[in-house]
Structure formats: C-alpha cells, structure tokens
Design a protein around this motif. Structure first.
Motif, short mmCIF file in Angstrom:
data_model
loop_
_atom_site.label_atom_id
_atom_site.label_comp_id
_atom_site.label_asym_id
_atom_site.label_seq_id
_atom_site.Cartn_x
_atom_site.Cartn_y
_atom_site.Cartn_z
N ALA A 299 0.88 -1.18 0.00
CA ALA A 299 0.00 0.00 0.00
C ALA A 299 0.91 1.22 0.00
CB ALA A 299 -0.90 0.00 1.23
N CYS B 171 -1.90 5.92 0.35
CA CYS B 171 -2.99 5.35 1.15
C CYS B 171 -3.48 6.38 2.17
CB CYS B 171 -2.44 4.11 1.86
SG CYS B 171 -3.38 3.54 3.27
N ASP C 227 -5.42 5.30 4.78
CA ASP C 227 -5.75 4.49 5.96
C ASP C 227 -7.26 4.41 6.20
OD1 ASP C 227 -3.23 3.46 7.15
OD2 ASP C 227 -2.71 5.58 7.01
N CYS C 228 -7.98 4.19 5.12
CA CYS C 228 -9.45 4.19 5.24
C CYS C 228 -9.96 3.03 6.07
CB CYS C 228 -10.09 4.17 3.85
SG CYS C 228 -9.98 2.56 3.03
N GLY C 229 -9.16 1.96 6.18
CA GLY C 229 -9.58 0.84 7.02
C GLY C 229 -10.27 -0.29 6.28
N PHE C 230 -10.42 -0.18 4.98
CA PHE C 230 -11.07 -1.23 4.20
C PHE C 230 -10.05 -1.99 3.36
CE2 PHE C 230 -14.61 1.30 5.47
CZ PHE C 230 -15.62 0.37 5.67
N CYS D 210 -9.18 -1.47 -3.15
CA CYS D 210 -8.86 -0.13 -2.66
C CYS D 210 -9.65 0.91 -3.46
CB CYS D 210 -7.36 0.15 -2.80
SG CYS D 210 -6.94 1.82 -2.24
N PRO D 211 -10.46 1.76 -2.79
CA PRO D 211 -11.27 2.73 -3.54
C PRO D 211 -10.46 3.81 -4.23
CG PRO D 211 -11.54 3.02 -1.15
CD PRO D 211 -10.70 1.80 -1.34
N ILE D 212 -9.19 4.01 -3.83
CA ILE D 212 -8.40 5.08 -4.47
C ILE D 212 -7.17 4.52 -5.21
CG2 ILE D 212 -9.17 6.87 -2.85
CD1 ILE D 212 -6.42 6.54 -1.43
N ALA E 227 -4.61 2.89 -4.08
CA ALA E 227 -3.33 3.05 -3.39
C ALA E 227 -2.63 1.71 -3.19
CB ALA E 227 -3.55 3.72 -2.03
N LYS E 228 -3.37 0.62 -3.37
CA LYS E 228 -2.74 -0.70 -3.24
C LYS E 228 -1.95 -1.04 -4.49
CE LYS E 228 -6.25 -3.32 -0.67
NZ LYS E 228 -7.13 -4.50 -0.75
S1 SF4 Z 1 -8.00 0.21 0.96
FE1 SF4 Z 1 -6.51 1.63 0.02
S2 SF4 Z 1 -6.73 3.60 1.10
FE2 SF4 Z 1 -7.79 2.01 2.34
S3 SF4 Z 1 -6.26 1.34 3.83
FE3 SF4 Z 1 -6.06 -0.05 2.06
S4 SF4 Z 1 -4.50 0.87 0.66
FE4 SF4 Z 1 -5.16 2.43 2.19
#
Ligand code: SF4
Ligand code: FAD
Length: 475
Positions: A113, A124, A126-129, A135-137, A139-140
C-alpha cells in the motif's frame, strides 16, 4: 469470493497485502531441519539467492512500503524497500511494545500500500477497508495496478469474465497448442498459443489440469495442498482501539519462524524432531460486514453495530503457521458436484499434521500473555481449522483452514517422478506449458505467499523470454 477469488486481479485485489519475503532456510527445509514422519518435507529446486533479484523486482513493481533494517530474522537483501512504512495502527502501538517486553521482535510489516504517491497511484489514506475489499483510491499495489500497466503497453489483451475449460495438446501429447474457454455468455472459443502460462491459483490450476487430463503423468497434480494453520489470539480492551482505521495489519513478528532451543525442546516433548510456527500479524479484529454477521437481527442489531465492540475493542494476533506438505492433502474433481457451466467442481481433502497442532498449542499461550500485558482484560485463542468445532466429527479427515493462502498443488522439483513442474515453472510432461502461481510451492513456510509467488512468476517469465535478471549481492 475471498477464498476462491474469481475477479480480474484475483485475491490480491481484496488482500491487505502484507508482502514479506521467505527466508533462505525456507527453500532448504529438508537440508536444514530434516524429515518429519508423515510429511513430504523437501528442499526447493531454487534457492533464496536465485530468487533475490526477482524479490527485489517484485517489490519495486508493487511499491512495497517497509523498513529493510527492522526485522532481525530477514535474509539478505540487495536493495531497500522502494517506499518507507506507513503509519502504525493504534492497536499496534500497544501490542508491539508488549511483544518486545516478551523478548519478541515486532517490526513494521512490508505492505503493498503506497505510503507516498508511487507509480501514478496516490498514497494510502488508511481508510480501514484494506482486508477483503478493493482499494477505492488505487493506493494498493495490487494485481489490477500491474495489469493496468501491462494494458497500457498495448501488447496485453484482457478477456474478463471468461473461463478456461481445457488446456489443449497436440498429437504428441507433449506440447500445448492453446486453450479452450467460455465467454461470459457461455459461448466456447479457442485461442492458439506458442506457450501457455497457468496462473489460476493453487486450487483452480490443478482443477483445470485434472479436467483437461494434462500434465499429470506423476499423479501428483492436486497433491501436497497446503494452507497456513492459523492461530487467532484475541484480546479485549476496555477502551477504543480505532481498529477501523489503518491498513488492517501494520506490524508482524517472525520469531516463531525461527524456533529457539526451548521451542525445539517443546517440539521433541510433543514427539516431533522440530516444529516451526509462522509470522504473527498484529491486527484489527473484523470489518463491518463480518461484525454485522455476528449480531442478532432487529433493533438490537443497530445498537450492537453502533457500540461496535468487535471493531473497537478487540485486537488480534494471527499466526500464519507453517503447514507441512502431505501427499494425501489434495484438490481433485468432485464426482457429483458441478459448477455453473456443468464442469466438475474442485474438491478438497485435507487433514492437519500434528506438527501444526503442536506448534499452535506451544505458541498460543505466549500470545495470550502478550495481549494481556498490552492492556487486554482477557485474551483467548482459537484456530483455523478449528480444533473442536461443533460438527467437526462429521469430517473424520479434518476440516480445511479458512486461510486464503493456498499452495503446493503442482509442486516444483527436478525429478519428474516426484514433482509436477521443473525449477523454471515448466511442466515436466508438456514442454511449452508453465505455471506461475503458488501451486508450484514445495513447502508453505510461515509467510504470506504472494511476494514469493510474484518473484517466481517474474523468474519464470524472464527465463521464458531468455532475459534472466543478473545475480545480486547484499546491499
Ligand atoms: S484500501 Fe486503500 S486507502 Fe484504504 S487502507 Fe487499504 S490501501 Fe489504504
Ligand atoms: C482477504 C485476503 C487477504 C489476504 N492477505 C494476504 C496477505 O496479507 N499476504 C499474502 O501474501 N497473501 C494474502 N492473501 C492471499 C493472496 O491474495 C493470494 O496469495 C494471491 O491472490 C494468489 O494469487 P494468484 O494470482 O496466484 O491466484 P488468485 O488470486 O487465486 O487469482 C487467480 C485468478 O485466475 C482466475 N481463474 C481461475 N481459474 C480460471 C479459469 N479456469 N479460467 C480463467 N480464469 C481463471 C481467477 O478468476 C483469478 O482472477 C490474501 C487473500 C485474501 C482474499
């Protein structure tokens, strides 16, 4: 969908992406530790040194965030991680110091991430999902990120919602000519190929081979199925841990992959020459859907969800315990059950070796003590597969773990009588058919399999293209 991913990108899309490397010893388990009765403990035909350049390349491709100096048990590296670690989860700021007080060596988990913008993708938030969701954005550094890069070259053709049903052979039976597949509407098609590379995951790859009658002269396709034997130690805290913020797991410790003299004495007392555990993930307990499934329906449901004791107050150690390879643990074709297309479903036959059970029993009490020292009011351990689950007696051969780490069903080796693919991932029986997933693993080690399967896939592709990466040296 999590256990048998069937989406573009596979399981990596919803994995939380802890991406540790294996250690050098993991590729030489038979030589280093010796045999164990009832298990096919073997060395790999590739070494850590062979794989190191490909590990480094895989970390760069994903953008792994980690600290190269943090883990005292790690094998040598030729380069630092491409990104620094991201922020710690609050629960880990309690469990990591407590683990240190117990003499353990927690470190910030190498994670796929972005801790900073990387490869055109954002950092990232740190949205928690992270675990169980895409990943909604973006970032993964997940397989979709890598696939997008391949598609942008214009030299990659992605056919989504298609299911390969057969690997096709020529008359000699020693060369593949391509594959047959069904499109989303169930219409059959064939595509010709000079080489076919299978990467359906360690459950679907043997299923496809067995259904096609291909690559199984050794009789070993589907055998030596391994998961990780998971030990979950849960601690309940009297205050909020904010477990719904962060990347699901931010710390690991590897101590149980490297047993001490005391640990080995405990193994001998359990009648084993040695045992090894696995990485311990310091993480949050549940995501909202998991939590919702545990509560009663009706008005009380809303109250429980608002209070959110699972997400807010529980912190969990998950040990991904090494699962020894056994020939009887297997994926084969179910004689009765069919999938939506009428193809035989895959069937799992699995029983844990007492190695896994003894290792779990040995380390769980220590994990419980660490969580209580971290501030938990109580702690308790369970396992997957469960030891004494209601209904377990209906499965005399044992229950399969819920682990999403699946390995070993086309094991790699030099001898066609005892392995399915050679050291380059090429099938012994079919010279232009290759495998590039964790089916080829010889042992499971106690680490998440994904970075190792990526490194092996990179090596297989590089050798196929006659462009091996140069050997590396410690940094
Ligand atoms: S889903 Fe994406 S934004 Fe959310 S914690 Fe994981 S890498 Fe970060
Ligand atoms: C919630 C979760 C968390 C995880 N966390 C971690 C972690 O922290 N660290 C770690 O190392 N690993 C983790 N994993 C495991 C990791 O996701 C897997 O090791 C990895 O995805 C395996 O990659 P693969 O490409 O070999 O197989 P898969 O991910 O199984 O992908 C196989 C692909 O092939 C496709 N396919 C299968 N059969 C056919 C067919 N007949 N025709 C056409 N396509 C087919 C599937 O649709 C899928 O897209 C996690 C997994 C999950 C689900």
């Amino acid at each position: 969908m999590n256990n048998l991913p069937s989406t573009v990108g596979g399981g990596g899309t919803h994995a939380d992406g802890k991406l540790p490397r294996f250690r050098a010893e993991d590729f030489r388990l038979h030589s280093e530790r010796g045999p164990i009765e009832g298990a096919a403990v073997s060395d790999w035909p590739v070494s850590y040194d062979d794989l190191e350049p490909y590990y480094a390349a895989a970390e760069r491709a994903v953008g792994v965030a980690g600290d190269a100096s943090a883990n005292p048990f790690a094998s040598w590296r030729s380069s630092p991680y491409p990104l620094p670690p991201g922020p710690d989860m609050f629960g880990a700021t309690l469990s990591a110091p407590a683990a240190e007080r117990a003499g353990l060596h927690p470190y910030r988990a190498p994670t796929g991430a972005n801790s900073r913008p990387y490869d055109g993708r954002p950092a990232c938030n740190d949205c928690g999902f992270c675990g169980y969701y895409g990943c909604p954005i973006h970032a993964k550094g997940d397989p979709v990120a890598l696939l997008s890069r391949a598609l942008h070259t214009g030299r990659c053709d992605l056919r989504a919602e298609c299911t390969v049903t057969d690997v096709l052979l020529d008359r000699s039976g020693r060369r593949t000519t391509g594959v047959r597949y069904l499109d989303a509407a169930g219409e059959p098609h064939e595509v010709g190929a000079s080489h076919v590379v299978l990467a359906c995951g360690a459950f679907e790859t043997p299923r496809l081979l067995l259904a096609s009658g291909v690559g199984n002269r050794s009789g070993l396709v589907g055998r030596h199925l391994m998961f990780h034997f998971q030990t979950f130690t849960v601690g309940a805290f009297p205050f909020s841990l904010h477990g719904d913020r962060g990347r699901s797991v931010t710390h690991l410790h590897d101590d149980f992959c490297v047993p001490t003299d005391d640990d080995l004495a405990a193994a001998r007392a359990a009648g084993l020459p040695w045992f090894r555990g696995g990485i311990v993930e310091h993480g949050a307990a549940a995501h909202p859907v998991q939590e919702a499934l545990t509560y009663p329906t009706g008005a009380l449901h809303n109250e429980c969800m608002r209070d959110s004791s699972l997400r807010e107050r529980l912190w969990v150690f998950t040990m991904q315990g090494e699962d020894l390879p056994q020939a009887a643990n297997a994926v084969d074709l179910d004689p009765a059950v069919r999938d939506v297309w009428g193809r035989p479903a895959g069937r799992v036959t699995y029983a844990s070796h007492r190695h896994e059970l003894a290792a779990s029993e040995h380390w769980a009490p220590l994990l419980e003590r660490v969580l209580r020292d971290a501030g938990a009011e109580w702690s308790v351990s369970s396992t997957s597969p469960p030891r004494d689950a209601p209904g377990a007696e209906a499965h005399p051969l044992g229950l399969a773990p819920a682990s999403r780490h699946v390995m070993g069903t086309c094991r790699m080796g030099r001898d066609p009588a005892t392995s399915v693919v050679g050291p380059e991932g090429r099938f012994h029986d079919v010279e232009n058919l290759l495998c590039a997933d964790s089916s080829v693993f010889v042992t499971s080690a106690g680490y998440g399999p994904t970075l190792t399967l990526m490194a092996l896939a990179h090596r297989t592709a590089s050798l196929l293209a006659d462009a091996p990466l140069p050997a590396t040296a410690p940094m």
